[in-house]
Design a protein around this motif. Structure first.
Motif, PDB file in Angstrom:
ATOM      1  N   ARG A 141       0.833  -1.211   0.000  1.00 14.58           N
ATOM      2  CA  ARG A 141       0.000   0.000   0.000  1.00 14.58           C
ATOM      3  C   ARG A 141       0.867   1.260   0.000  1.00 14.58           C
ATOM      4  O   ARG A 141       0.622   2.213  -0.728  1.00 14.58           O
ATOM      5  N   GLU A 186       1.162   4.213  -2.850  1.00  5.81           N
ATOM      6  CA  GLU A 186       0.957   5.649  -2.612  1.00  5.81           C
ATOM      7  C   GLU A 186       2.122   6.466  -3.158  1.00  5.81           C
ATOM      8  O   GLU A 186       1.926   7.522  -3.756  1.00  5.81           O
ATOM      9  N   GLU A 244       1.687   9.220  -6.088  1.00  5.23           N
ATOM     10  CA  GLU A 244       2.043  10.630  -5.897  1.00  5.23           C
ATOM     11  C   GLU A 244       3.141  11.067  -6.854  1.00  5.23           C
ATOM     12  O   GLU A 244       3.180  12.223  -7.281  1.00  5.23           O
TER      13      GLU A 244
END
Length: 195
Positions: free
Chosen positions: A89, A93, A97
């Motif tokens: 996870r 992310e 980003e």
């Protein structure tokens, strides 16, 4: 630097530690441009004085880094996950980003961004390695072991990491300015120590 909510009890100490790291690392980088190495027999007074200053500011930086790690160990578990997002996870992310950053889209200020945490974690690891090798060099110098293989290895690693720290320092500053230009109140938030 590390985005902890201002309501947590860790916010103020972390900000002071970040300010200490910023000031000592910045001083170290600029002192290194003037100083001469301890083996330079023809160093000027200024080169010698900046070398001595570099040694003592380095020991202060190493102490701040050690205190920073103690605070991180005592803080909430999410802090480590924020700095070292090695789970599936967390890595997702970071890459998400990164894609947004390439399109000049930054995460919302209220979010604890995976990429920002990852970059700060890398910076802390880099500073830790520099602080460790610098401290080893200092104590080997004090013991008169400057000619040893261990000293030369530590000096080589320290010098190599210094180049990476320059890149990190410049890149970090440019990204903070980009955040500011895109509407985030990043620069003021980084140095707000009262809350």
């Amino acid at each position: 630097m590390i985005s902890l909510s201002s309501t947590t009890k860790w916010s103020r100490p972390i900000r002071w530690l970040h300010l200490g790291l910023f000031l000592t690392i910045t001083a170290q980088l600029f002192l290194s441009l003037v100083m001469a190495g301890p083996d330079d027999k023809h160093q000027t007074f200024i080169q010698h004085a900046t070398l001595i200053t570099h040694e003592y500011v380095g020991l202060l930086a190493a102490a701040i880094i050690l205190i920073h790690w103690v605070y991180l160990a005592a803080a909430e578990r999410v802090t480590f996950e924020h700095l070292f997002p090695w789970t599936g996870r967390g890595i997702g992310e970071v890459f998400g980003e990164l894609g947004g950053l390439l399109r000049l889209r930054l995460p919302d200020e209220s979010e604890q961004g995976g990429l920002a945490g990852f970059i700060h974690g890398l910076g802390l690891l880099l500073a830790t390695a520099m602080g460790f090798t610098g401290t080893v060099m200092y104590f080997m110098l004090q013991a008169g072991r400057m000619e040893s293989a261990g000293y030369h290895t530590a000096a080589f690693i320290h010098g190599t990491l210094a180049n990476l720290m320059w890149a990190y320092w410049i890149g970090h500053g440019l990204i903070a300015i980009l955040h500011q230009l895109l509407g985030h109140d990043t620069l003021r938030g980084m140095f707000r120590l009262g809350r």
